[in-house]
Design a protein around this motif. Structure first.
Motif, PDB file in Angstrom:
ATOM      1  N   THR A  23       0.848  -1.191   0.000  1.00  0.00           N
ATOM      2  CA  THR A  23       0.000   0.000   0.000  1.00  0.00           C
ATOM      3  C   THR A  23       0.885   1.242   0.000  1.00  0.00           C
ATOM      4  N   VAL A  24       0.320   2.344  -0.459  1.00  0.00           N
ATOM      5  CA  VAL A  24       1.097   3.576  -0.630  1.00  0.00           C
ATOM      6  C   VAL A  24       1.789   3.985   0.661  1.00  0.00           C
ATOM      7  N   GLU A  25       1.062   3.893   1.789  1.00  0.00           N
ATOM      8  CA  GLU A  25       1.642   4.359   3.049  1.00  0.00           C
ATOM      9  C   GLU A  25       2.786   3.479   3.544  1.00  0.00           C
ATOM     10  N   LYS A  26       2.903   2.259   3.007  1.00  0.00           N
ATOM     11  CA  LYS A  26       3.973   1.356   3.446  1.00  0.00           C
ATOM     12  C   LYS A  26       5.160   1.313   2.486  1.00  0.00           C
ATOM     13  N   ARG A  27       4.996   1.908   1.328  1.00  0.00           N
ATOM     14  CA  ARG A  27       6.080   1.861   0.352  1.00  0.00           C
ATOM     15  C   ARG A  27       7.244   2.749   0.777  1.00  0.00           C
ATOM     16  N   GLU A  28       8.436   2.304   0.444  1.00  0.00           N
ATOM     17  CA  GLU A  28       9.636   3.118   0.653  1.00  0.00           C
ATOM     18  C   GLU A  28       9.903   3.885  -0.649  1.00  0.00           C
ATOM     19  N   GLU A  29       9.378   5.107  -0.707  1.00  0.00           N
ATOM     20  CA  GLU A  29       9.525   5.905  -1.916  1.00  0.00           C
ATOM     21  C   GLU A  29      10.377   7.142  -1.676  1.00  0.00           C
ATOM     22  N   ASP A  30       9.923   8.006  -0.767  1.00  0.00           N
ATOM     23  CA  ASP A  30      10.628   9.257  -0.525  1.00  0.00           C
ATOM     24  C   ASP A  30      12.046   8.981  -0.040  1.00  0.00           C
ATOM     25  N   GLY A  31      13.012   9.507  -0.762  1.00  0.00           N
ATOM     26  CA  GLY A  31      14.407   9.326  -0.373  1.00  0.00           C
ATOM     27  C   GLY A  31      14.983   7.979  -0.699  1.00  0.00           C
ATOM     28  N   LYS A  32      14.251   7.158  -1.469  1.00  0.00           N
ATOM     29  CA  LYS A  32      14.749   5.828  -1.837  1.00  0.00           C
ATOM     30  C   LYS A  32      16.020   5.937  -2.669  1.00  0.00           C
ATOM     31  N   ARG A  33      17.094   5.322  -2.196  1.00  0.00           N
ATOM     32  CA  ARG A  33      18.362   5.325  -2.925  1.00  0.00           C
ATOM     33  C   ARG A  33      18.378   4.160  -3.909  1.00  0.00           C
ATOM     34  N   LEU A  34      18.898   4.391  -5.082  1.00  0.00           N
ATOM     35  CA  LEU A  34      18.986   3.293  -6.036  1.00  0.00           C
ATOM     36  C   LEU A  34      20.119   3.511  -7.027  1.00  0.00           C
ATOM     37  N   ALA A  35      20.589   2.396  -7.560  1.00  0.00           N
ATOM     38  CA  ALA A  35      21.531   2.398  -8.681  1.00  0.00           C
ATOM     39  C   ALA A  35      20.807   1.792  -9.872  1.00  0.00           C
ATOM     40  N   LEU A  36      21.054   2.313 -11.062  1.00  0.00           N
ATOM     41  CA  LEU A  36      20.381   1.778 -12.245  1.00  0.00           C
ATOM     42  C   LEU A  36      21.242   2.005 -13.474  1.00  0.00           C
ATOM     43  N   TRP A  37      20.907   1.252 -14.525  1.00  0.00           N
ATOM     44  CA  TRP A  37      21.479   1.506 -15.839  1.00  0.00           C
ATOM     45  C   TRP A  37      20.584   2.537 -16.517  1.00  0.00           C
ATOM     46  N   ASN A  38      21.115   3.736 -16.746  1.00  0.00           N
ATOM     47  CA  ASN A  38      20.267   4.786 -17.309  1.00  0.00           C
ATOM     48  C   ASN A  38      20.018   4.553 -18.794  1.00  0.00           C
ATOM     49  N   SER A  39      19.314   5.458 -19.424  1.00  0.00           N
ATOM     50  CA  SER A  39      18.928   5.279 -20.823  1.00  0.00           C
ATOM     51  C   SER A  39      20.130   5.216 -21.748  1.00  0.00           C
ATOM     52  N   SER A  40      21.280   5.688 -21.274  1.00  0.00           N
ATOM     53  CA  SER A  40      22.514   5.630 -22.059  1.00  0.00           C
ATOM     54  C   SER A  40      23.371   4.429 -21.688  1.00  0.00           C
ATOM     55  N   GLN A  41      22.838   3.597 -20.783  1.00  0.00           N
ATOM     56  CA  GLN A  41      23.514   2.375 -20.338  1.00  0.00           C
ATOM     57  C   GLN A  41      24.797   2.655 -19.566  1.00  0.00           C
ATOM     58  N   PHE A  42      24.792   3.757 -18.809  1.00  0.00           N
ATOM     59  CA  PHE A  42      25.851   4.047 -17.863  1.00  0.00           C
ATOM     60  C   PHE A  42      25.304   3.835 -16.450  1.00  0.00           C
ATOM     61  N   LEU A  43      26.178   3.458 -15.539  1.00  0.00           N
ATOM     62  CA  LEU A  43      25.779   3.271 -14.149  1.00  0.00           C
ATOM     63  C   LEU A  43      25.451   4.623 -13.522  1.00  0.00           C
TER      64      LEU A  43
END
Length: 279
Positions: A224-244
């Motif tokens: 549920t929305v109130e239980k999700r960890e959204e605000d300030g969530k840290r993440l690493a991803l491959w961006n649209s240019s495929q760089f970290l």
């Protein structure tokens, strides 16, 4: 008529962008001009290279890309025109093009030699526009320059493999409008070195053990929305240019902050990927 794009560090407060566009229209009234960005940090070659590298491929073949960053002519900063990957690039030989040519070989490079016909201290307005107009009208590069084979390299910001192939040492090369931090570690290199091994990413105060494909992949939408960890969530991803990229979910540098400020990261700071030794 070919599209002419503009990437500069001029900003929009001064007259420079408008003057360049006016000069292009004076050369070709039916010109098609597209602004890629005029907010490159002043004289920031790596930032300019990252922006143009990830924008030009979206344009039709034959497009002409004027890059107005650190473009003043001097003995160590020649002007060049490059035909590569079906596109033309007009800029200074200051290293920007070398980031594009790391994986794609230019078909032709010329050192522009029309300066004796033009009196100017604003090369983007005069020299680069004249060259772009010549190309757009079907002119060849041989007419406006002499063939060269070597261009200046941007050095010191390529990932390094160390510790017997178990560590990639990269650097921050770009911070976007959201405060997200882009490293120079491409997915292709990560996959080649990592070979499926577990890993830990370290960048000052930030640490990650997982890389996502999309920003929203880091959010558990089954909760549920109130239980999700959204605000300030840290993440690493491959961006649209495929760089970290290191990011904060739905960040805003002017309010809650972005990854750059919250992680204490700046241009050239180190981003390290350490793999387990077992393969």
């Amino acid at each position: 008529m070919a599209i002419i794009t503009l990437t500069t560090d001029f900003g929009e407060k001064d007259h420079f962008v408008g003057a360049v566009k006016g000069a292009i229209y004076s050369e070709m009234e039916d010109a098609k001009i597209v602004d890629i960005s005029h907010y490159v940090s002043p004289f920031h070659l790596h930032e300019a290279a990252y922006i143009i590298q990830n924008a030009y491929k979206s344009f039709p073949l034959g497009s002409i890309h004027i890059i107005g960053v650190d473009s003043e002519l001097n003995p160590e900063n020649k002007h060049i025109a490059v035909f590569m990957d079906g596109h033309y690039f007009v800029c200074a030989d200051n290293g920007i093009i070398s980031m594009l040519t790391s994986e794609i070989r230019p078909e032709k490079i010329v050192e522009i030699n029309i300066h004796d016909r033009i009196t100017s201290n604003f090369p983007v307005l005069d020299v680069f526009v004249k060259v772009a107009g010549h190309i757009a009208r079907g002119g060849t590069l041989d007419v406006i320059g002499k063939n060269i084979t070597q261009i200046k390299e941007l050095t010191g910001l390529r990932p390094v493999i160390s510790n017997q192939g178990s560590v990639i040492i990269g650097n921050v090369i770009y911070i976007d409008n959201y405060g997200n931090v882009v490293s120079n570690i491409p997915k292709k290199l990560f996959d080649e070195v990592g070979r499926g091994r577990d890993f830990i990413i370290n960048a000052r105060t930030a640490k990650f053990e997982k890389i996502y494909t999309h920003y929203s992949d880091a959010i558990n939408f089954n909760q549920t929305v109130e239980k999700r960890e959204e605000d300030g969530k840290r993440l690493a991803l491959w961006n649209s240019s495929q760089f970290l990229e290191l990011a904060i979910y739905k960040s805003n540098p002017t309010s809650v902050g972005g990854a750059a400020s919250l992680f204490g990261l700046e241009f050239r700071d180190t981003v390290t990927v350490s793999f387990t030794t077992e393969i």
